[in-house]
Write a protein that holds these residues in place. Sequence first.
Motif, PDB file in Angstrom:
ATOM      1  N   PHE A   1      85.057  48.206  25.818  1.00 56.54           N
ATOM      2  CA  PHE A   1      86.127  48.264  26.965  1.00 56.54           C
ATOM      3  C   PHE A   1      87.400  48.377  26.435  1.00 56.54           C
ATOM      4  CE2 PHE A   1      82.489  47.478  29.898  1.00 56.54           C
ATOM      5  CZ  PHE A   1      83.071  48.182  30.807  1.00 56.54           C
TER       6      PHE A   1
ATOM      7  N   GLY B   1      87.024  54.945  27.159  1.00 60.67           N
ATOM      8  CA  GLY B   1      87.669  55.330  28.364  1.00 60.67           C
ATOM      9  C   GLY B   1      89.043  55.380  28.420  1.00 60.67           C
TER      10      GLY B   1
ATOM     11  N   ASP C   1      82.869  58.333  33.723  1.00 59.67           N
ATOM     12  CA  ASP C   1      83.334  57.312  32.675  1.00 59.67           C
ATOM     13  C   ASP C   1      83.182  55.931  33.089  1.00 59.67           C
ATOM     14  OD1 ASP C   1      84.111  55.780  30.527  1.00 59.67           O
ATOM     15  OD2 ASP C   1      86.003  57.143  29.975  1.00 59.67           O
TER      16      ASP C   1
ATOM     17  N   TYR D   1      83.862  53.349  31.391  1.00 58.82           N
ATOM     18  CA  TYR D   1      84.906  52.612  30.791  1.00 58.82           C
ATOM     19  C   TYR D   1      86.262  52.716  31.208  1.00 58.82           C
ATOM     20  CZ  TYR D   1      80.898  51.579  27.890  1.00 58.82           C
ATOM     21  OH  TYR D   1      79.499  51.373  27.804  1.00 58.82           O
TER      22      TYR D   1
ATOM     23  N   ARG E   1      80.554  44.810  29.378  1.00 61.38           N
ATOM     24  CA  ARG E   1      81.760  43.955  28.993  1.00 61.38           C
ATOM     25  C   ARG E   1      81.513  42.592  28.994  1.00 61.38           C
ATOM     26  NH1 ARG E   1      84.703  45.712  33.036  1.00 61.38           N
ATOM     27  NH2 ARG E   1      86.386  46.430  32.206  1.00 61.38           N
TER      28      ARG E   1
ATOM     29  N   VAL F   1      78.883  45.761  33.921  1.00 60.87           N
ATOM     30  CA  VAL F   1      79.346  47.205  33.717  1.00 60.87           C
ATOM     31  C   VAL F   1      79.147  47.787  35.334  1.00 60.87           C
ATOM     32  CG1 VAL F   1      77.395  48.261  32.670  1.00 60.87           C
ATOM     33  CG2 VAL F   1      79.650  49.301  32.420  1.00 60.87           C
TER      34      VAL F   1
END
Length: 729
Positions: free
Chosen positions: A25, A29, A98, A100, A168, A176
């Motif tokens: 993370f 992203g 996405d 992230y 995460r 997540v």
Amino acid sequence: MTKESWQADSREVEAVVAGRHANPFAFLGLQEVGGQWLLRAFIPHAEFVDAFTLDGRPLGHLIPRHSAGFFEGKVDVDRRQPIRYRARNAGGEWDVYDPYSFGPVLGPMDDYYIGEGSHLRLFDKLGAHEMEFEGIHGTHFAVWAPNAQRVSVVGLFNEWDGRRHPMRNRNGIWEVFIPVLGTGTLYKYEIVARDGTVLPLKADPFARQSELRPRTASVVPDPTPFTWTDQRYMEERALKDWRRTPMSIYEVHLGSWRRRPDGGFLSYAQLAEQLVPYVADMGYTHIELLPISEHPYDPSWGYQPTGLYAPTARFGEPADFARFVNAAHEAGLGVILDWVPAHFPTDAHGLARFDGTALYEHEDPRLGYHPDWNTAIYNFGRKEVQSFLVNNALYWLETFHIDGLRVDAVASMLYLDYSRNPGQWVPNKHGGNENLEAVEFLKRVNTEVYRLHPGAFMIAEESTSWPGVSHPAYTGGLGFGFKWNMGFMNDTLRYMRREPIHRKFHHHDLTFGMVYAFSENFVLPLSHDEVVHGKRSLLNKMPGDDWQQFANLRAYYAFMWGHPGKKLLFMGQEFAQREEWSESRPLDWWLLDAGMHEGIRRLVADLNVAYRSLPALHARDCEPEGFEWAIGNDQQNSVLAFVRKAPGAEPVLVISNFTPVPRENYRVPLPLAGRWVERINTDAGWYSGSNTGNQGGVAAYPVEGRHWPAEAEVFLPPLSTLFLKYEPA
């Protein structure tokens, strides 16, 4: 091409591609580097990637950095926001959202209460939850794995590739949010242990739906709330004191109660249509289900669950189970679940060594291994494990309106040396054999259930003399509402197995239970455990020829229904199933075409009616004021009689003759002179008995100088039990 300053270090790119990145993370992203916003994405199979905002505004083309599918590029944005990619290769193009580019779903208060072990809404936070988040629909996943190096969500949606959706880590809880995913998505967790070992794929401990065995994936459940129509039942339930309310329980194994013509299982919907009206017609108050939490092995009967939060897929989806409970409540029936917090199986996809360590269990096999069942024992001293189990109990009561939990194998939880020889167990801090951590867990779960769910109750299957099992936790008890009376079951069945000529030498087997009958709030159980593994059906435990076996069973049932304590009878025994129970076949319903079997069914139904309609038989089930011996010492004739009483109710005499000898003009002391009406006679022709009795009742006449002020002369049919109710003039 020369690497520019904003581009990622190749070592970090390699770590992402290899699934070894320590903090995806912070790298994948939308990231701000030196005042410039960048996008980094790992999209296997992609050859070209373009980025867009959710509203479709183009953000630019990403540059490939690794042939496995790693892309990055500068983008023109001014804040963090969800991102959509358009990926292409020679075979076509597809969209990727996405994960992230989203913030965390769990908040600081979740972190605090989870860390403290006091979170009572974990089932709303952990597991898979379909939701709207930051403007897009998707599913949030969260799982506890504090010793893992990496945890990823895997499924068909990412080709079961753990590199693509690593989670995460926030203080041991991994989470997540994956956009687009929703109802019906199959998933598991790929966990990399601290030493780098990739563990077998794990099902979600908080999964609320699972695949049908032998498949073992978890399923994202439909988030649509179930529409309950049982409000009146729930309101009335909240006002009940079950100690003083009739409780007659029909214990059921859903997979073998009845089958479809093709041999398949009935669905929850079919069970609602067939089982619920049958149980209601029989006059029971509750249905108790052998464990329906997801389990891989049918012959375990559900007692080795791997999905403690998921109603088994054998009979349908979670909403179908809710409809079953709703139908039961609308029919006036409560639903009790067998609940298994004592141990869990070591299947590779389950809780065993969940993150590569003994997380839910103990590392030391003297504490963490159960020799009887080849299972692992929960580490009750770990606050996160306690929270997992406490939340599970609350989940069933809240989400599915369950009325009570019968807790399996409590004795194995209470004693550190349960089924262990010297040297195979570890004493507690005081040197004793009590599992102090399990005791605290049981007190906690019982306290929370009674605090949060008025009218619900907890029942302990506890086979020892541990004191105060059904006493409130605040007085030093374990906090259960009821305890199975295993002593009553063992003693009385041992007596009933004997030939009547020998029973006079074992009269105490029937009377001893009254020595301790009110030390706990008892349920009298004739359960599945008594009709399996070579123990034979209840009918075939009885001595004598066919007629005597049926007569013995009728007399025994009525004795039990008249005895203080709540009642439980396993399915099939209400019509005298001849064969021992097996989970692999349905009950022999064709036996009801035979008069003797139909007679037993009629008797059980009438016993339930009498028990429910006569307050003397139920209102003081758990208090000594509700019982008094009339005849307790006639060993020679194998006769005993007692009076059941309750404030403001007419008393009921229960009298049993456990020999095949009819007894005329048998003198019985009674508390009141006048007419006593025969409410139950197990020898009645209606029950396929020999149809002898007292012509509907007897007259009690006053006497002086005796223990009680009245007596009656009663005809006692052979192998029978009578209920005589006082009728005031």
